[in-house]
Scaffold this motif. Structure first.
Motif, mmCIF file in Angstrom:
data_model
loop_
_atom_site.group_PDB
_atom_site.id
_atom_site.type_symbol
_atom_site.label_atom_id
_atom_site.label_comp_id
_atom_site.label_asym_id
_atom_site.label_seq_id
_atom_site.Cartn_x
_atom_site.Cartn_y
_atom_site.Cartn_z
ATOM 1 N N ALA A 120 5.431 -17.611 25.925
ATOM 2 C CA ALA A 120 6.431 -18.684 25.510
ATOM 3 C C ALA A 120 7.666 -17.943 25.656
ATOM 4 O O ALA A 120 8.855 -18.480 25.858
ATOM 5 N N CYS A 121 8.025 -16.441 25.380
ATOM 6 C CA CYS A 121 9.168 -15.970 25.700
ATOM 7 C C CYS A 121 9.778 -16.331 27.140
ATOM 8 O O CYS A 121 10.847 -16.646 27.237
ATOM 9 N N ARG A 156 11.113 -19.972 27.182
ATOM 10 C CA ARG A 156 12.260 -20.104 26.456
ATOM 11 C C ARG A 156 13.429 -19.544 27.376
ATOM 12 O O ARG A 156 14.371 -19.976 27.359
ATOM 13 N N THR A 163 7.341 -10.810 25.115
ATOM 14 C CA THR A 163 5.703 -10.223 24.666
ATOM 15 C C THR A 163 5.022 -11.395 24.850
ATOM 16 O O THR A 163 3.675 -11.215 24.742
ATOM 17 N N CYS A 164 5.292 -12.716 24.973
ATOM 18 C CA CYS A 164 4.167 -13.564 25.389
ATOM 19 C C CYS A 164 4.733 -14.768 26.276
ATOM 20 O O CYS A 164 5.943 -14.686 26.566
ATOM 21 N N TYR A 178 16.819 -10.865 24.463
ATOM 22 C CA TYR A 178 16.053 -10.158 25.337
ATOM 23 C C TYR A 178 17.054 -9.137 25.962
ATOM 24 O O TYR A 178 18.437 -9.220 26.038
HETATM 25 MO MO1 9UX Z 1 6.003 -15.225 21.790
HETATM 26 MO MO2 9UX Z 1 8.743 -14.577 22.540
HETATM 27 O O1 9UX Z 1 5.219 -15.751 20.201
HETATM 28 O O2 9UX Z 1 10.551 -14.497 22.036
HETATM 29 S S1 9UX Z 1 7.874 -16.714 22.271
HETATM 30 S S2 9UX Z 1 6.753 -13.302 21.478
#
Ligand code: 9UX
Length: 72
Positions: free
Chosen positions: A16-17, A20, A13-14, A66
Motif C-alpha cells: 500500500a505504501c 500511495r 514497508t508494504c 518516505y
Molecule cells: Mo502499509 Mo505504508 O500498512 O505507508 S501503507 S506500511
C-alpha cells in the motif's frame, strides 16, 4: 519533450505504501505517469520538464513520509 526518471525510494514497508506514492505522484501537475516498485525500492516517473522537475517529484515523495536517495 517528455522525460523519464528513476527515483530511488526508501521507507516503503508494504504494497500500500507503493500505491500511495504512485497516486500522490500522479496527482502532481506535469506528471504523466508513475510506477513504484516496492521490491526494487524505486519509482519510474514520466513527466513534462516544462511543467515540473525532479525537485518537485522528490518533495512529493518526502511529503508523503518516505525517503529519497540521491540519484544513482
Ligand atoms: Mo502499509 Mo505504508 O500498512 O505507508 S501503507 S506500511
Amino acid at each position: 519533450k517528455i522525460a523519464e526518471a528513476t527515483v530511488p525510494i526508501s521507507g516503503m514497508t508494504c504494497a500500500a505504501c507503493a500505491l500511495r506514492i504512485e497516486k500522490g505522484l500522479k496527482k502532481l501537475e506535469g506528471v504523466e505517469t508513475a510506477n513504484v516498485n516496492l521490491a526494487l525500492e524505486k519509482s519510474t516517473v514520466v513527466y513534462d520538464p516544462a511543467v515540473t522537475d525532479l525537485d518537485h517529484i522528490r518533495g512529493k515523495i518526502e511529503s508523503l513520509g518516505y525517503g529519497v536517495a540521491a540519484d544513482k
